[in-house]
Write a protein that holds these residues in place. Structure first.
Motif, mmCIF file in Angstrom:
data_model
loop_
_atom_site.group_PDB
_atom_site.id
_atom_site.type_symbol
_atom_site.label_atom_id
_atom_site.label_comp_id
_atom_site.label_asym_id
_atom_site.label_seq_id
_atom_site.Cartn_x
_atom_site.Cartn_y
_atom_site.Cartn_z
ATOM 1 N N GLN A 87 2.568 1.533 -2.404
ATOM 2 C CA GLN A 87 3.938 1.084 -2.181
ATOM 3 C C GLN A 87 4.605 1.858 -1.053
ATOM 4 O OE1 GLN A 87 5.504 -1.512 -3.341
ATOM 5 N NE2 GLN A 87 7.457 -1.018 -2.342
ATOM 6 N N ASN A 93 1.885 -8.572 -2.620
ATOM 7 C CA ASN A 93 3.177 -9.259 -2.616
ATOM 8 C C ASN A 93 3.019 -10.717 -2.201
ATOM 9 O OD1 ASN A 93 4.436 -6.924 -3.415
ATOM 10 N ND2 ASN A 93 5.310 -6.440 -1.407
ATOM 11 N N SER A 121 6.970 -8.487 -6.826
ATOM 12 C CA SER A 121 6.509 -7.508 -5.848
ATOM 13 C C SER A 121 5.712 -6.417 -6.546
ATOM 14 C CB SER A 121 7.700 -6.868 -5.123
ATOM 15 O OG SER A 121 8.443 -6.044 -6.016
ATOM 16 N N LYS A 135 0.061 -3.441 -0.746
ATOM 17 C CA LYS A 135 1.446 -3.900 -0.872
ATOM 18 C C LYS A 135 1.634 -5.256 -0.209
ATOM 19 C CE LYS A 135 4.767 -1.697 1.350
ATOM 20 N NZ LYS A 135 5.882 -0.769 1.666
#
Length: 521
Positions: free
Chosen positions: A397, A361, A375, A357
């Motif tokens: 996530q 991102n 994202s 994550k």
């Protein structure tokens, strides 16, 4: 369609040179063999006027057309570069005036589709990013292009570079297939690159390795693949999976070709702070390490604990034992009394902290307006990814935003350091140059078989420690399925690993082309 600034410049300059009569691309022979061609072969042919960059690019594109989606249909290529031929023409015009622009002049190369290349999309195998055009080249790609290499295609990968078992993505329907037996897997996320280079769809290729995915596909397809010391090669512009482990590097049919590429891509990159370590540790060139008698006197520790006979396929095990005998014939000193205490617990007791994550991102943010997705959650919400990934993405996530804030982060890092210390203690106590073990203890699995024995050893030592490891062909199990071993070394001992690998390669000459991929005219 976006066109790279450099490619546009190449094309215009080449046209001007040809128009004013200052230079013209060399005519080249139509019988120069592309199958198994090496960088040295090609440059010698260029110097004698027998081959041009244009001939090479057109020839390898024909091979892609003939073999990737037709004929054997190894399904290794996501996209070809429409500017490759114009780049080749430019390089030919420059060569006619002033010679080669760099050490990879005119060499067609295939890069895994998680390397950014300005002018082509970087999908990471994900349908959501099929039209994501990065704002610049990955550092390694930039260095390749400056050295004169021509990126002719981007290869298929396990989507998100997330599997060491197969190469399938939502961008390219179907699995990439092993050219030595198209019913079998290419081994991992860089399997598209592995299949393409094994089948001579280009001269060399680029893969990435988080757990095994340079070395695994190399071993399953009779290639040489190097995972460098963490900090010797830049990760900038490579779509991340876990930055504590991610490495990009070459996959080639010979040790020498791997070294020629490695010479170009290794070194300091201000955009990747870990590469500061390379300033004091990178060799000026690794080519001088390639000596045919390099095995003489080398002390190599045999890690039998990674390939116990009772837990290995008999044919692969026999190849490994034969390889050890070949090392002895070459003058190497093998030490069997090598064991890393608590290796299994050091590998397994640490929490697998998902870093995707945070790292992903950050990569999406680097794209600016190039991507509609900002994202990992946006990707999940799009449903434009392969179904097998859904749980992995959702789990990633749900992880903490900053991996270092995970309650087990310190424990995980401590276990990695213990493993580093244990390896170095063993190597120092026995005065070893390298450790050796097979990349797999079983042949390539049939595509779709996710339950049969695989025997992948690649993730146990190099990724968690950051130590370098190189995969080298050691023959063919049952006479037909490629197998390879790995050499693991101390940090920044790439020269020594290349030396040992080259000595073994020159002694044994195991590499052979897969059947059914002959010359295309």
């Amino acid at each position: 369609m976006l066109i790279t600034r450099k490619i546009m410049q190449y094309s215009l300059i080449g046209l001007v040179l040809i128009w004013v009569g200052c230079a013209s691309p060399q005519e080249s022979s139509s019988d120069f063999p592309l199958v198994e061609a090496t960088i040295a072969d090609i440059h010698a042919a260029m110097e004698s006027g027998d081959v041009s960059a244009q001939y090479l690019v057109e020839g390898y594109l024909k091979r892609i057309e003939a073999y990737d989606k037709q004929g054997p249909s190894i399904n290794s290529i996501i996209i070809t570069n429409p500017e490759a031929i114009s780049t080749a023409k430019y390089l030919d015009s420059v060569y006619a005036v002033s010679g080669m622009v760099g050490p990879l002049h005119g060499i067609p190369i295939i890069i895994k589709d998680n390397f950014d290349y300005f002018g082509l999309p970087t999908s990471n195998g994900t349908l959501a990013l099929k039209e994501s055009y990065p704002p610049n080249d990955a550092f390694q790609v930039k260095k390749l292009r400056e050295a004169g290499a021509i990126v002719i295609a981007k290869s298929n990968l396990a989507e998100f570079a997330s599997s060491g078992s197969f190469s399938v993505s939502s961008v390219l329907p179907g699995y990439s297939r092993n050219p030595y037996d198209t019913r079998r897997t290419t081994a991992g996320s860089s399997g598209g690159t592995g299949a393409a280079i094994a089948a001579s769809l280009a001269v060399v290729g680029m893969g990435t390795d988080t757990g095994s995915s340079i070395r695994g596909p190399s071993s399953h397809q009779a290639l040489v693949g190097i995972r460098s010391t963490m900090g010797l090669t830049s990760r900038d512009g490579i779509v991340p999976l876990a930055l504590t482990n991610d490495i990009g590097g070459p996959m080639a049919r010979t040790v020498e070709d791997a070294v020629r590429v490695f010479d170009v891509i290794a070194g300091y990159d201000e955009a990747d702070s870990v590469t500061k370590a390379s300033i004091e540790n990178k060799e000026a060139s690794y080519l001088p390490f390639l000596q045919a008698d390099a095995l003489e006197g080398k002390r190599i520790g045999v890690l039998h604990q990674l390939f116990p006979e009772t837990e290995s396929d008999s044919s692969v095990y026999s190849l490994m034992i034969d390889a050890l005998e070949d090392f002895k014939k070459g003058g190497a000193i093998l030490l069997d009394s090598v064991k890393i205490n608590d290796l299994d617990s050091l590998n397994e007791s640490g929490t697998r902290i998902r870093q995707l994550k945070r790292d992903y991102n950050a990569y999406l943010a680097s794209l600016g307006d190039s991507s509609d997705y900002k994202s990992l959650q946006d990707i999940i919400d799009s449903d434009e990814y392969h179904p097998y990934l859904e749980k992995r993405l959702i789990d990633a996530q749900s992880e903490v935003d900053v991996p270092e804030d995970h309650p087990d982060w310190g424990k995980n890092m401590a276990l990695r350091q213990v493993l580093r210390d244990r390896i170095l203690e063993v190597m120092d106590s026995l005065n070893l140059d390298a450790l050796i073990y097979p990349s797999f203890t079983y042949p390539p699995r049939l595509i779709g078989d996710l339950n049969g024995p695989r025997g992948d050893t690649s993730g146990k030592l190099s990724p968690p420690t950051g130590f370098p490891a190189i995969a080298v062909p050691m023959g063919y199990s049952y006479g037909k399925y490629p197998a390879g071993f790995q050499l693991l070394g101390r940090p920044f001992s790439e020269g020594l690993l290349f030396s040992i690998s080259y000595g073994y390669e020159q002694l044994t000459k195991h590499r052979r082309a897969p059947d059914g991929f002959g010359e295309v005219f």
